[in-house]
Write a protein that holds these residues in place. Structure first.
Motif, PDB file in Angstrom:
ATOM      1  N   ASP A  76       0.842  -1.493   0.014  1.00 52.96           N
ATOM      2  CA  ASP A  76      -0.241  -0.032  -0.260  1.00 52.96           C
ATOM      3  C   ASP A  76       0.672   1.759   0.164  1.00 52.96           C
ATOM      4  O   ASP A  76       2.259   1.272   0.084  1.00 52.96           O
ATOM      5  N   MET A  77       0.442   2.579  -0.173  1.00 52.47           N
ATOM      6  CA  MET A  77       1.186   3.217  -0.189  1.00 52.47           C
ATOM      7  C   MET A  77       1.247   4.501   0.910  1.00 52.47           C
ATOM      8  O   MET A  77      -0.116   3.787   2.120  1.00 52.47           O
ATOM      9  N   ARG A  78       2.513   4.250   1.900  1.00 51.75           N
ATOM     10  CA  ARG A  78       2.559   4.763   3.021  1.00 51.75           C
ATOM     11  C   ARG A  78       3.221   6.235   3.037  1.00 51.75           C
ATOM     12  O   ARG A  78       4.017   6.732   1.495  1.00 51.75           O
ATOM     13  N   GLY A  79       3.945   6.788   4.767  1.00 52.04           N
ATOM     14  CA  GLY A  79       5.270   7.212   4.325  1.00 52.04           C
ATOM     15  C   GLY A  79       6.278   6.936   4.736  1.00 52.04           C
ATOM     16  O   GLY A  79       6.709   5.567   4.843  1.00 52.04           O
ATOM     17  N   ILE A  80       7.742   7.739   4.310  1.00 45.88           N
ATOM     18  CA  ILE A  80       8.469   7.652   4.588  1.00 45.88           C
ATOM     19  C   ILE A  80       8.790   8.000   5.333  1.00 45.88           C
ATOM     20  O   ILE A  80       8.861  10.042   5.865  1.00 45.88           O
ATOM     21  N   GLY A  81      10.118   7.449   6.404  1.00 42.78           N
ATOM     22  CA  GLY A  81      10.203   8.429   7.257  1.00 42.78           C
ATOM     23  C   GLY A  81      12.386   8.055   7.331  1.00 42.78           C
ATOM     24  O   GLY A  81      13.065   7.347   6.819  1.00 42.78           O
ATOM     25  N   ASN A  82      12.908   8.999   8.677  1.00 42.82           N
ATOM     26  CA  ASN A  82      14.654   8.830   8.296  1.00 42.82           C
ATOM     27  C   ASN A  82      15.072   8.987   7.432  1.00 42.82           C
ATOM     28  O   ASN A  82      15.407   7.464   7.173  1.00 42.82           O
ATOM     29  N   PHE A  83      14.721   9.229   6.210  1.00 45.03           N
ATOM     30  CA  PHE A  83      15.087   9.001   5.098  1.00 45.03           C
ATOM     31  C   PHE A  83      16.717  10.244   5.022  1.00 45.03           C
ATOM     32  O   PHE A  83      16.799  10.446   5.130  1.00 45.03           O
ATOM     33  N   THR A  84      17.384   9.440   3.575  1.00 49.13           N
ATOM     34  CA  THR A  84      18.400   9.927   3.854  1.00 49.13           C
ATOM     35  C   THR A  84      18.331   9.987   1.904  1.00 49.13           C
ATOM     36  O   THR A  84      16.948   9.479   0.951  1.00 49.13           O
ATOM     37  N   GLY A  85      18.588  11.295   1.397  1.00 50.25           N
ATOM     38  CA  GLY A  85      18.274  11.147  -0.227  1.00 50.25           C
ATOM     39  C   GLY A  85      20.123  11.791  -1.319  1.00 50.25           C
ATOM     40  O   GLY A  85      20.826  12.400  -0.113  1.00 50.25           O
ATOM     41  N   LYS A  86      19.725  11.232  -2.124  1.00 52.73           N
ATOM     42  CA  LYS A  86      21.643  12.075  -3.364  1.00 52.73           C
ATOM     43  C   LYS A  86      20.683  11.517  -4.334  1.00 52.73           C
ATOM     44  O   LYS A  86      19.556  11.081  -4.809  1.00 52.73           O
ATOM     45  N   ILE A  87      21.619  11.801  -5.571  1.00 54.73           N
ATOM     46  CA  ILE A  87      21.322  11.757  -6.838  1.00 54.73           C
ATOM     47  C   ILE A  87      21.784  10.820  -7.253  1.00 54.73           C
ATOM     48  O   ILE A  87      23.215  11.452  -7.002  1.00 54.73           O
ATOM     49  N   GLU A  88      21.042  10.205  -8.046  1.00 52.08           N
ATOM     50  CA  GLU A  88      21.645   8.988  -8.711  1.00 52.08           C
ATOM     51  C   GLU A  88      20.641   8.588 -10.215  1.00 52.08           C
ATOM     52  O   GLU A  88      19.973   9.117 -10.622  1.00 52.08           O
ATOM     53  N   LYS A  89      21.378   8.896 -11.310  1.00 53.47           N
ATOM     54  CA  LYS A  89      21.512   8.582 -12.698  1.00 53.47           C
ATOM     55  C   LYS A  89      20.681  10.578 -13.298  1.00 53.47           C
ATOM     56  O   LYS A  89      19.300  10.229 -13.652  1.00 53.47           O
ATOM     57  N   LEU A 117      15.139   9.335  -2.517  1.00 52.96           N
ATOM     58  CA  LEU A 117      15.248   9.358  -1.075  1.00 52.96           C
ATOM     59  C   LEU A 117      14.827   7.864  -0.944  1.00 52.96           C
ATOM     60  O   LEU A 117      13.747   6.999  -1.269  1.00 52.96           O
ATOM     61  N   ARG A 118      15.576   7.489   0.402  1.00 47.55           N
ATOM     62  CA  ARG A 118      15.639   5.780   0.687  1.00 47.55           C
ATOM     63  C   ARG A 118      15.364   6.332   2.340  1.00 47.55           C
ATOM     64  O   ARG A 118      15.831   7.081   3.195  1.00 47.55           O
ATOM     65  N   GLY A 119      14.290   5.460   2.872  1.00 42.66           N
ATOM     66  CA  GLY A 119      13.766   5.509   3.780  1.00 42.66           C
ATOM     67  C   GLY A 119      13.707   4.743   4.986  1.00 42.66           C
ATOM     68  O   GLY A 119      13.548   3.247   4.294  1.00 42.66           O
ATOM     69  N   VAL A 120      12.577   4.699   6.014  1.00 45.56           N
ATOM     70  CA  VAL A 120      11.695   3.360   5.883  1.00 45.56           C
ATOM     71  C   VAL A 120      10.617   3.775   6.576  1.00 45.56           C
ATOM     72  O   VAL A 120       9.753   5.020   6.379  1.00 45.56           O
ATOM     73  N   CYS A 121       9.083   3.223   5.801  1.00 44.59           N
ATOM     74  CA  CYS A 121       8.154   3.363   5.763  1.00 44.59           C
ATOM     75  C   CYS A 121       7.438   3.378   7.379  1.00 44.59           C
ATOM     76  O   CYS A 121       8.005   2.916   8.265  1.00 44.59           O
ATOM     77  N   THR A 122       6.688   4.643   7.122  1.00 41.47           N
ATOM     78  CA  THR A 122       5.962   5.202   8.394  1.00 41.47           C
ATOM     79  C   THR A 122       5.305   3.868   9.382  1.00 41.47           C
ATOM     80  O   THR A 122       4.562   3.529  10.783  1.00 41.47           O
ATOM     81  N   ARG A 123       4.983   2.869   8.602  1.00 43.20           N
ATOM     82  CA  ARG A 123       3.840   1.900   9.762  1.00 43.20           C
ATOM     83  C   ARG A 123       4.229   1.023   9.863  1.00 43.20           C
ATOM     84  O   ARG A 123       4.534   0.717  11.276  1.00 43.20           O
ATOM     85  N   CYS A 124       5.419   0.209   8.963  1.00 48.57           N
ATOM     86  CA  CYS A 124       5.815  -0.950   9.537  1.00 48.57           C
ATOM     87  C   CYS A 124       7.105  -1.352   9.631  1.00 48.57           C
ATOM     88  O   CYS A 124       8.603  -2.246   9.334  1.00 48.57           O
ATOM     89  N   GLY A 125       7.834   0.242   8.911  1.00 45.39           N
ATOM     90  CA  GLY A 125       9.335  -0.087   9.361  1.00 45.39           C
ATOM     91  C   GLY A 125      10.495  -0.816   8.070  1.00 45.39           C
ATOM     92  O   GLY A 125      11.604  -1.071   8.282  1.00 45.39           O
TER      93      GLY A 125
END
Length: 71
Positions: A35-48, A53-61
């Motif tokens: 399902d669609m969820r939120g992203i938490g504790n994320f990092t971000g960088k430019i790729e291609k 943004l890479r992080g964890v699901c705010t519901r299940c982790g």
């Protein structure tokens, strides 16, 4: 919410209006929740040339990724 972005990723992220950033952060597909969820504790960088943004699901982790393409 603590974020960790590379300098270039931070410039691109901050150029996005706040209301759109909020929508992006709350619109991430979680494979585990299936399902669609939120992203938490994320990092971000430019790729291609895209902001990733890479992080964890705010519901299940579980790990989630959100790609923001350049316009």
């Amino acid at each position: 919410m603590k974020d960790n972005l590379t300098p270039k990723a931070k410039r691109i992220w901050e150029a996005i209006p706040g209301n759109i950033r909020l929508k992006i952060l709350n619109n991430v597909w979680c494979v585990q929740c299936k399902d669609m969820r939120g992203i938490g504790n994320f990092t971000g960088k430019i790729e291609k040339g895209m902001l990733v943004l890479r992080g964890v699901c705010t519901r299940c982790g579980g790990e989630v990724v959100r790609v923001i393409e350049n316009e």
